[in-house]
Design an enzyme around this catalytic site. Sequence first.
Site, PDB file in Angstrom:
ATOM      1  N   HIS A   1       1.385   5.392  -1.693  1.00 50.98           N
ATOM      2  CA  HIS A   1       0.960   6.550  -2.480  1.00 50.98           C
ATOM      3  C   HIS A   1       2.234   7.197  -3.017  1.00 50.98           C
ATOM      4  CE1 HIS A   1      -3.262   6.484  -1.076  1.00 50.98           C
ATOM      5  NE2 HIS A   1      -2.733   6.007   0.040  1.00 50.98           N
TER       6      HIS A   1
ATOM      7  N   HIS B   1     -10.695   0.765   1.566  1.00 48.82           N
ATOM      8  CA  HIS B   1     -10.560   1.722   2.671  1.00 48.82           C
ATOM      9  C   HIS B   1     -11.828   1.550   3.510  1.00 48.82           C
ATOM     10  CE1 HIS B   1      -9.080   5.750   4.265  1.00 48.82           C
ATOM     11  NE2 HIS B   1     -10.160   5.469   4.966  1.00 48.82           N
TER      12      HIS B   1
ATOM     13  N   LYS C   1      -9.280  -0.761  -6.239  1.00 46.48           N
ATOM     14  CA  LYS C   1      -9.356  -0.072  -4.946  1.00 46.48           C
ATOM     15  C   LYS C   1     -10.729   0.565  -4.763  1.00 46.48           C
ATOM     16  CE  LYS C   1      -7.984   1.628  -1.029  1.00 46.48           C
ATOM     17  NZ  LYS C   1      -6.698   2.276  -0.733  1.00 46.48           N
TER      18      LYS C   1
ATOM     19  N   ASP D   1       1.063   2.470   3.707  1.00 44.96           N
ATOM     20  CA  ASP D   1       0.200   3.623   3.419  1.00 44.96           C
ATOM     21  C   ASP D   1       1.020   4.907   3.445  1.00 44.96           C
ATOM     22  OD1 ASP D   1      -2.078   5.068   2.803  1.00 44.96           O
ATOM     23  OD2 ASP D   1      -2.804   5.151   4.872  1.00 44.96           O
TER      24      ASP D   1
ATOM     25  N   HIS E   1       0.854  -1.196   0.000  1.00 45.09           N
ATOM     26  CA  HIS E   1       0.000   0.000   0.000  1.00 45.09           C
ATOM     27  C   HIS E   1       0.886   1.241   0.000  1.00 45.09           C
ATOM     28  CE1 HIS E   1      -3.932   2.012   1.437  1.00 45.09           C
ATOM     29  NE2 HIS E   1      -3.089   2.976   1.049  1.00 45.09           N
TER      30      HIS E   1
ATOM     31  N   HIS F   1      -4.937  -0.783   5.865  1.00 50.63           N
ATOM     32  CA  HIS F   1      -4.517  -0.014   7.045  1.00 50.63           C
ATOM     33  C   HIS F   1      -5.501  -0.153   8.212  1.00 50.63           C
ATOM     34  CE1 HIS F   1      -7.318   2.683   5.047  1.00 50.63           C
ATOM     35  NE2 HIS F   1      -6.422   3.140   4.192  1.00 50.63           N
TER      36      HIS F   1
END
Length: 346
Positions: A19, A140, A103, A251, A17, A178
């Site tokens: 970004h 999420h 996602k 994350d 995970h 997460h």
Amino acid sequence: MSIEPQRIIIRCPDDWHVHLRDGSLLRKVLPYTSSINSRAMVMPNLSSPITNINAAIAYRDRILSVLPINHVFTPLMTCYLTDTLNPNEIESGYHNNIFTAAKLYPANVTTNSNNGVTNINLIFNILERMQKIGMPILIHSEVTDSYVDIFDREARFIDTVLEPLRRQFSELKIVMEHISTKEAAEYITSGNEFLGATITPHHLMFNRNDMLVNGLHPHLYCSPVLKSNIHQKALHKLIASGNNRIFLGTDTAPHPRHLKETSCGQPGIFSAPISLLAYITVFNELNALQHFEKFCSENGPNFYGLPLNQGTLTIVRRSYQVKNTLANNTLVPFLAGKILEWCFDT
């Protein structure tokens, strides 16, 4: 895995995970992920989200174009689910090795999620197709209803969305991203082979007191928000159990410093530079180092049906101070200024 008093050697890890952002920020942050991990699951919530094959290919090309020449790294691309996405796009991208997973962002749950799913029922046709082809969905797992307290949104999502979803699609591969609560930890423990989860270093190391006591600490503000120590201890119990359906997912979510240290700061923690050192700190404190390699390097590939990495990475027990800032003072890393007892072997 080799464990010695002053040295630990593990199979090269993956980060499930991340970004990586885009543009100049991508160039700044990518090396911190690609220098440590062989693969990373790249989140699709750019300002123009990755909702189709062409966008995913273009983004992957941008990532590879700024990859340091000596880094051996594979970005795994994901598709951003929307209310109107065509299931054929998902299936084609998966079968052609463009998308590794899809996602699910509930609309407005976090950064650049305004195009997310407004009602889970609207994507049942997509979920049915994903279950049929064996494509994982990454979730999420928080509701966004304004009347639900922010600290309760993950637990409410499990009860009102995830459990009904799993009854409807019993063989859909689901990853709770997460996880941050006792309820989520217990839900994973009671799950089956179709349910996995990622856990971040910041949810393991800190709770909401660390973020809020003696001043507001913006670089610990994340989504999902840090919970109480009861939930933190539940995550500790889960990783110490050796459960093989939990795996490394940092994350890591960099924002320029001026967007964190402001009157309305952005959620996200830039953990990539020292995430593995943070994880090993927690595993060591819990006397659970025997599970460290599986969490970092084996559970994720096994869940996704991907081969294990062949190389190794060495971590040594030696004092290391995290830098206060990076990228010409524009980024603040997780644990900035802290002294750790572990570092990478150089």
